[in-house]
Design a protein around this motif. Structure first.
Motif, PDB file in Angstrom:
ATOM      1  N   TRP A 167       0.818  -1.215   0.000  1.00 28.59           N
ATOM      2  CA  TRP A 167       0.000   0.000   0.000  1.00 28.59           C
ATOM      3  C   TRP A 167       0.852   1.266   0.000  1.00 28.59           C
ATOM      4  CZ3 TRP A 167      -4.216   1.843  -1.606  1.00 28.59           C
ATOM      5  CH2 TRP A 167      -4.752   3.022  -1.097  1.00 28.59           C
ATOM      6  N   VAL A 168       1.885   1.328   0.848  1.00 30.50           N
ATOM      7  CA  VAL A 168       2.683   2.556   0.871  1.00 30.50           C
ATOM      8  C   VAL A 168       3.488   2.716  -0.415  1.00 30.50           C
ATOM      9  CG1 VAL A 168       2.752   2.793   3.379  1.00 30.50           C
ATOM     10  CG2 VAL A 168       4.541   1.471   2.231  1.00 30.50           C
ATOM     11  N   THR A 169       3.860   1.601  -1.037  1.00 34.68           N
ATOM     12  CA  THR A 169       4.542   1.697  -2.334  1.00 34.68           C
ATOM     13  C   THR A 169       3.591   2.245  -3.387  1.00 34.68           C
ATOM     14  OG1 THR A 169       6.026  -0.123  -1.764  1.00 34.68           O
ATOM     15  CG2 THR A 169       5.781   0.394  -4.109  1.00 34.68           C
ATOM     16  N   ARG A 170       2.343   1.813  -3.350  1.00 37.82           N
ATOM     17  CA  ARG A 170       1.354   2.369  -4.277  1.00 37.82           C
ATOM     18  C   ARG A 170       1.153   3.868  -4.020  1.00 37.82           C
ATOM     19  NH1 ARG A 170      -5.069   0.726  -5.127  1.00 37.82           N
ATOM     20  NH2 ARG A 170      -5.597   2.622  -6.283  1.00 37.82           N
ATOM     21  N   LEU A 171       1.048   4.250  -2.738  1.00 40.71           N
ATOM     22  CA  LEU A 171       0.885   5.668  -2.425  1.00 40.71           C
ATOM     23  C   LEU A 171       2.040   6.480  -2.986  1.00 40.71           C
ATOM     24  CD1 LEU A 171      -0.366   5.526   1.289  1.00 40.71           C
ATOM     25  CD2 LEU A 171      -1.732   6.003  -0.760  1.00 40.71           C
ATOM     26  N   ALA A 172       3.254   5.961  -2.823  1.00 39.10           N
ATOM     27  CA  ALA A 172       4.425   6.672  -3.346  1.00 39.10           C
ATOM     28  C   ALA A 172       4.380   6.752  -4.866  1.00 39.10           C
ATOM     29  CB  ALA A 172       5.705   5.973  -2.889  1.00 39.10           C
ATOM     30  N   ALA A 173       3.992   5.657  -5.514  1.00 34.92           N
ATOM     31  CA  ALA A 173       3.924   5.637  -6.980  1.00 34.92           C
ATOM     32  C   ALA A 173       2.906   6.640  -7.498  1.00 34.92           C
ATOM     33  CB  ALA A 173       3.566   4.230  -7.461  1.00 34.92           C
ATOM     34  N   GLU A 174       1.848   6.846  -6.730  1.00 31.57           N
ATOM     35  CA  GLU A 174       0.799   7.797  -7.120  1.00 31.57           C
ATOM     36  C   GLU A 174       1.046   9.191  -6.553  1.00 31.57           C
ATOM     37  OE1 GLU A 174      -2.872   4.637  -7.705  1.00 31.57           O
ATOM     38  OE2 GLU A 174      -2.696   5.671  -5.781  1.00 31.57           O
ATOM     39  N   ARG A 175       2.214   9.371  -5.958  1.00 32.23           N
ATOM     40  CA  ARG A 175       2.628  10.669  -5.411  1.00 32.23           C
ATOM     41  C   ARG A 175       1.639  11.185  -4.361  1.00 32.23           C
ATOM     42  NH1 ARG A 175       6.948  12.318  -8.253  1.00 32.23           N
ATOM     43  NH2 ARG A 175       7.234  11.487 -10.356  1.00 32.23           N
ATOM     44  N   ARG A 176       1.166  10.268  -3.536  1.00 31.49           N
ATOM     45  CA  ARG A 176       0.299  10.629  -2.417  1.00 31.49           C
ATOM     46  C   ARG A 176       1.078  10.540  -1.119  1.00 31.49           C
ATOM     47  NH1 ARG A 176      -5.051   7.307  -2.350  1.00 31.49           N
ATOM     48  NH2 ARG A 176      -4.043   5.648  -3.574  1.00 31.49           N
ATOM     49  N   ARG A 177       0.562  11.158  -0.062  1.00 32.31           N
ATOM     50  CA  ARG A 177       1.239  11.083   1.232  1.00 32.31           C
ATOM     51  C   ARG A 177       1.221   9.642   1.731  1.00 32.31           C
ATOM     52  NH1 ARG A 177      -3.795  13.742   4.415  1.00 32.31           N
ATOM     53  NH2 ARG A 177      -4.687  11.795   5.215  1.00 32.31           N
ATOM     54  N   LEU A 178       2.238   9.281   2.489  1.00 35.73           N
ATOM     55  CA  LEU A 178       2.380   7.900   2.922  1.00 35.73           C
ATOM     56  C   LEU A 178       1.614   7.582   4.199  1.00 35.73           C
ATOM     57  CD1 LEU A 178       6.170   7.250   2.208  1.00 35.73           C
ATOM     58  CD2 LEU A 178       4.199   6.998   0.688  1.00 35.73           C
ATOM     59  N   TRP A 179       1.445   8.535   5.080  1.00 39.83           N
ATOM     60  CA  TRP A 179       0.692   8.235   6.304  1.00 39.83           C
ATOM     61  C   TRP A 179      -0.803   8.217   5.971  1.00 39.83           C
ATOM     62  CZ3 TRP A 179      -2.605  11.933   8.504  1.00 39.83           C
ATOM     63  CH2 TRP A 179      -2.443  13.249   8.072  1.00 39.83           C
ATOM     64  N   HIS A 180      -1.548   7.328   6.654  1.00 38.02           N
ATOM     65  CA  HIS A 180      -2.912   7.042   6.230  1.00 38.02           C
ATOM     66  C   HIS A 180      -3.656   6.293   7.329  1.00 38.02           C
ATOM     67  CE1 HIS A 180      -0.459   3.514   5.403  1.00 38.02           C
ATOM     68  NE2 HIS A 180      -1.552   2.808   5.620  1.00 38.02           N
ATOM     69  N   ASP A 181      -4.956   6.139   7.142  1.00 39.10           N
ATOM     70  CA  ASP A 181      -5.794   5.333   8.024  1.00 39.10           C
ATOM     71  C   ASP A 181      -5.727   3.884   7.538  1.00 39.10           C
ATOM     72  OD1 ASP A 181      -7.838   3.982   9.337  1.00 39.10           O
ATOM     73  OD2 ASP A 181      -9.256   5.634   9.215  1.00 39.10           O
ATOM     74  N   PRO A 182      -5.180   2.950   8.333  1.00 34.87           N
ATOM     75  CA  PRO A 182      -5.060   1.557   7.872  1.00 34.87           C
ATOM     76  C   PRO A 182      -6.381   0.931   7.445  1.00 34.87           C
ATOM     77  CG  PRO A 182      -3.780   1.889   9.869  1.00 34.87           C
ATOM     78  CD  PRO A 182      -4.607   3.136   9.667  1.00 34.87           C
ATOM     79  N   ARG A 183      -7.499   1.430   7.976  1.00 28.95           N
ATOM     80  CA  ARG A 183      -8.802   0.854   7.648  1.00 28.95           C
ATOM     81  C   ARG A 183      -9.248   1.228   6.238  1.00 28.95           C
ATOM     82  NH1 ARG A 183     -11.637   3.510  12.747  1.00 28.95           N
ATOM     83  NH2 ARG A 183     -10.423   5.204  11.801  1.00 28.95           N
ATOM     84  N   ARG A 184      -8.557   2.165   5.613  1.00 27.59           N
ATOM     85  CA  ARG A 184      -8.986   2.652   4.305  1.00 27.59           C
ATOM     86  C   ARG A 184      -8.049   2.254   3.173  1.00 27.59           C
ATOM     87  NH1 ARG A 184     -11.482   8.719   5.598  1.00 27.59           N
ATOM     88  NH2 ARG A 184     -12.983   8.002   7.175  1.00 27.59           N
ATOM     89  N   ARG A 185      -7.200   1.278   3.432  1.00 23.74           N
ATOM     90  CA  ARG A 185      -6.307   0.820   2.370  1.00 23.74           C
ATOM     91  C   ARG A 185      -7.085   0.054   1.305  1.00 23.74           C
ATOM     92  NH1 ARG A 185      -2.211  -1.780   6.732  1.00 23.74           N
ATOM     93  NH2 ARG A 185      -1.361   0.175   7.560  1.00 23.74           N
ATOM     94  N   GLN A 186      -6.791   0.326   0.053  1.00 24.36           N
ATOM     95  CA  GLN A 186      -7.349  -0.465  -1.043  1.00 24.36           C
ATOM     96  C   GLN A 186      -6.322  -1.535  -1.386  1.00 24.36           C
ATOM     97  OE1 GLN A 186      -7.765   1.273  -4.991  1.00 24.36           O
ATOM     98  NE2 GLN A 186      -9.757   0.310  -5.231  1.00 24.36           N
TER      99      GLN A 186
END
Length: 201
Positions: free
Chosen positions: A144-163
């Motif tokens: 998930w955090v690798t996807r966030l980085a690839a999409e240039r989104r912030r890495l910190w997040h709510d674990p319950r909302r991971r796709q």
């Protein structure tokens, strides 16, 4: 229980069905022209067992890569995580959710997974030529955090909302050496209601 990096946790019967669904998904892609010729997995037992049906379906060897292992996590091995987080003894570990302070830094996870992905891409192309594909069997949080980085989104997040559900497929799409985008699908979507999916921290 949060399994984390604990060894010898095996797939449940439902998990085995999900692993077979993933294998069927990749076999169907190959039948429709995809050139998948390299398979790499985290060393953890549950990841290796997830990779096995795909290895059999595509006649591939499983290459083990420590860089795509689950994230380090101070709550590893604990049950009833919501209750544990209310315990004052754990509050010091929760002081910085952006890093996060309870485990391996998100940035460190991205760096190791991206490096492994680049090596897997190169290995696939050495075997199968330009456009050849690799499969990597990893774990929810590093994916998930690798996807966030690839999409240039912030890495910190709510674990319950991971796709990033169990046995889902997150694809890094390359144009040559350039990361061009991300695709996502859930071959086991209909099986998820029966699964216990505890987000890794």
């Amino acid at each position: 229980m949060l399994y984390g990096r604990l060894p010898e946790f095996h797939l449940s019967e439902l998990g085995q069905k999900m692993a077979q669904r993933a294998a069927d998904y990749f076999a169907d892609r190959v039948a429709h022209g995809a050139n998948i010729c390299y398979l790499v997995s985290s060393p953890l037992t549950r990841a290796q067992e997830t990779a096995q049906p795909t290895a059999a379906a595509l006649n591939l060897e499983i290459v083990t890569d420590e860089r795509i292992i689950e994230a380090e996590n101070r709550f590893e091995g604990l049950a009833d995580i919501k209750r544990q987080l209310r315990d004052p003894r754990h509050w010091a570990s929760l002081r910085n959710p952006i890093r996060p302070s309870w485990g391996e830094a998100y940035t460190a996870q991205v760096l190791r997974v991206m490096a492994a992905a680049e090596d897997a891409r190169k290995a696939a192309e050495e075997i199968g030529g330009p456009g050849a594909e690799a499969i990597m069997v990893s774990h929810q949080l590093p994916i998930w955090v690798t996807r966030l980085a690839a999409e240039r989104r912030r890495l910190w997040h709510d674990p319950r909302r991971r796709q990033c559900t169990l046995a889902s497929v997150t694809s890094l799409k390359f144009d040559g050496e350039h990361l061009a985008g991300v695709e996502y699908c859930e071959p086991s979507a209909d099986l998820l209601p029966g699964a216990a999916n505890i987000p890794g921290a």
